[in-house]
Design an enzyme around this catalytic site. Sequence first.
Site, PDB file in Angstrom:
ATOM      1  N   VAL A 110      36.683  42.726  39.020  1.00 17.97           N
ATOM      2  CA  VAL A 110      38.046  43.554  39.035  1.00 17.97           C
ATOM      3  C   VAL A 110      38.686  43.130  41.050  1.00 17.97           C
ATOM      4  O   VAL A 110      38.322  42.511  41.542  1.00 17.97           O
ATOM      5  CB  VAL A 110      38.084  44.689  39.924  1.00 17.97           C
ATOM      6  CG1 VAL A 110      39.044  46.227  39.491  1.00 17.97           C
ATOM      7  CG2 VAL A 110      37.539  45.480  38.385  1.00 17.97           C
ATOM      8  N   HIS A 122      34.363  39.709  47.681  1.00 20.42           N
ATOM      9  CA  HIS A 122      33.628  39.138  45.346  1.00 20.42           C
ATOM     10  C   HIS A 122      34.622  37.731  46.010  1.00 20.42           C
ATOM     11  O   HIS A 122      35.922  37.370  46.922  1.00 20.42           O
ATOM     12  CB  HIS A 122      34.423  39.998  45.145  1.00 20.42           C
ATOM     13  CG  HIS A 122      33.254  41.051  44.650  1.00 20.42           C
ATOM     14  ND1 HIS A 122      33.746  42.189  44.951  1.00 20.42           N
ATOM     15  CD2 HIS A 122      32.102  40.833  44.145  1.00 20.42           C
ATOM     16  CE1 HIS A 122      32.482  43.051  44.436  1.00 20.42           C
ATOM     17  NE2 HIS A 122      32.034  42.406  44.477  1.00 20.42           N
ATOM     18  N   GLY A 165      38.993  52.701  47.785  1.00 23.04           N
ATOM     19  CA  GLY A 165      39.136  51.434  47.807  1.00 23.04           C
ATOM     20  C   GLY A 165      39.746  50.922  46.226  1.00 23.04           C
ATOM     21  O   GLY A 165      40.685  51.130  46.505  1.00 23.04           O
ATOM     22  N   TYR A 181      21.697  46.539  43.868  1.00 19.38           N
ATOM     23  CA  TYR A 181      22.513  46.833  43.910  1.00 19.38           C
ATOM     24  C   TYR A 181      22.440  47.254  42.167  1.00 19.38           C
ATOM     25  O   TYR A 181      23.001  47.987  41.483  1.00 19.38           O
ATOM     26  CB  TYR A 181      24.007  46.035  43.814  1.00 19.38           C
ATOM     27  CG  TYR A 181      25.418  46.512  43.557  1.00 19.38           C
ATOM     28  CD1 TYR A 181      25.280  47.146  43.655  1.00 19.38           C
ATOM     29  CD2 TYR A 181      26.142  45.848  41.415  1.00 19.38           C
ATOM     30  CE1 TYR A 181      26.879  47.565  43.560  1.00 19.38           C
ATOM     31  CE2 TYR A 181      26.723  46.325  41.709  1.00 19.38           C
ATOM     32  CZ  TYR A 181      27.627  47.626  42.533  1.00 19.38           C
ATOM     33  OH  TYR A 181      28.727  47.772  42.044  1.00 19.38           O
ATOM     34  N   THR A 215      34.792  44.006  34.071  1.00 17.79           N
ATOM     35  CA  THR A 215      34.066  42.838  34.080  1.00 17.79           C
ATOM     36  C   THR A 215      34.833  42.430  36.146  1.00 17.79           C
ATOM     37  O   THR A 215      35.191  43.856  36.747  1.00 17.79           O
ATOM     38  CB  THR A 215      34.763  41.760  33.836  1.00 17.79           C
ATOM     39  OG1 THR A 215      35.974  41.763  33.278  1.00 17.79           O
ATOM     40  CG2 THR A 215      34.017  41.644  32.563  1.00 17.79           C
TER      41      THR A 215
END
Length: 323
Positions: A175, A188, A19, A145, A173
């Site tokens: 990323v 995101h 990831g 989550y 915070t």
Amino acid sequence: MTEATGPVAKRILVTGGTGLVGRAIEKVVADGEGRPDEEWIFVSSRDADLTNATETKALFEQHKPTHVIHLAAMVGGLFKNIRYNLDFWRRNIHINDNVLHSAYETGVQKVVSCLSTCIFPDKTTYPIDESMIHNGPPHSSNFGYSYAKRMIDVQNRGYFEQHGCRFTAVIPTNVFGPHDNFNIEDGHVLPGLIHKVYLAKQTGSALTIWGTGKPRRQFIYSLDLARLFLWVLREYDEVEPIILSVGEEDEVSIREAAEAIVEAMDFRGELVFDTTKADGQFKKTASNAKLRRYLPGFQFTPFRQAVKETCAWFSTNYANARK
């Protein structure tokens, strides 16, 4: 897998190794930050289903790690969280419990898990710090989550008090960086915007940004976060978590983030804000005072430079990027 050249003192297993953060750690290690006595093993969901206790334990018995960086999780952006809160809760609870318990059972010396600033209470004072995690409910948009991630902190304390385990967690915070998930629907905000700008530039259309553009975020470049992960793994001895973030003064609005991407990709079209879409939490300003006490001289990559490098990576790797 990164082979050690000398006697191996540490075998470091990285879950979620393909990831965003896993790839960044792999790059930083390969670029000279690794040490001769460390062997690095990066695994992904193809190597084991971590929601399955038997497969997780088999993975640990196969690789026999002495240390673990636990990044694997079901993740997604605001709208995916809103739709699947139960799935986010169940899958992450299973993953985290299996990884931490397998680490305990196989004698792992240290586990560093990855949390998120979204775990903090929705109604709170700012800046948030490490002592405030359990002070109230998280934002309703991603409660599944958030609660699952909070439980890692609970388990870390439990394993320490009952078994003396050195399990800890970091709280980055937002990323971003190469190898992110650039999916517009489920990714995101920053990688989603990068993909949108790329497509708008290809088609000559306006850039539509969901929400008002007013919410504020602290963004941390994945390569900076990777360097900090190595420090936590090697040097940070607390069980209590630590926030890994740029300073409060480096917080930017979604509009400012979009403008940085527009500049980096030389987009000349119109910007449109779709205010029918939800903004999510207005801000999550985090204090990095604890990090600064430990590492007062750490240099973060400037935001616009990091955005430029990420945009360049995405444009070059568009065909194969996650999207």
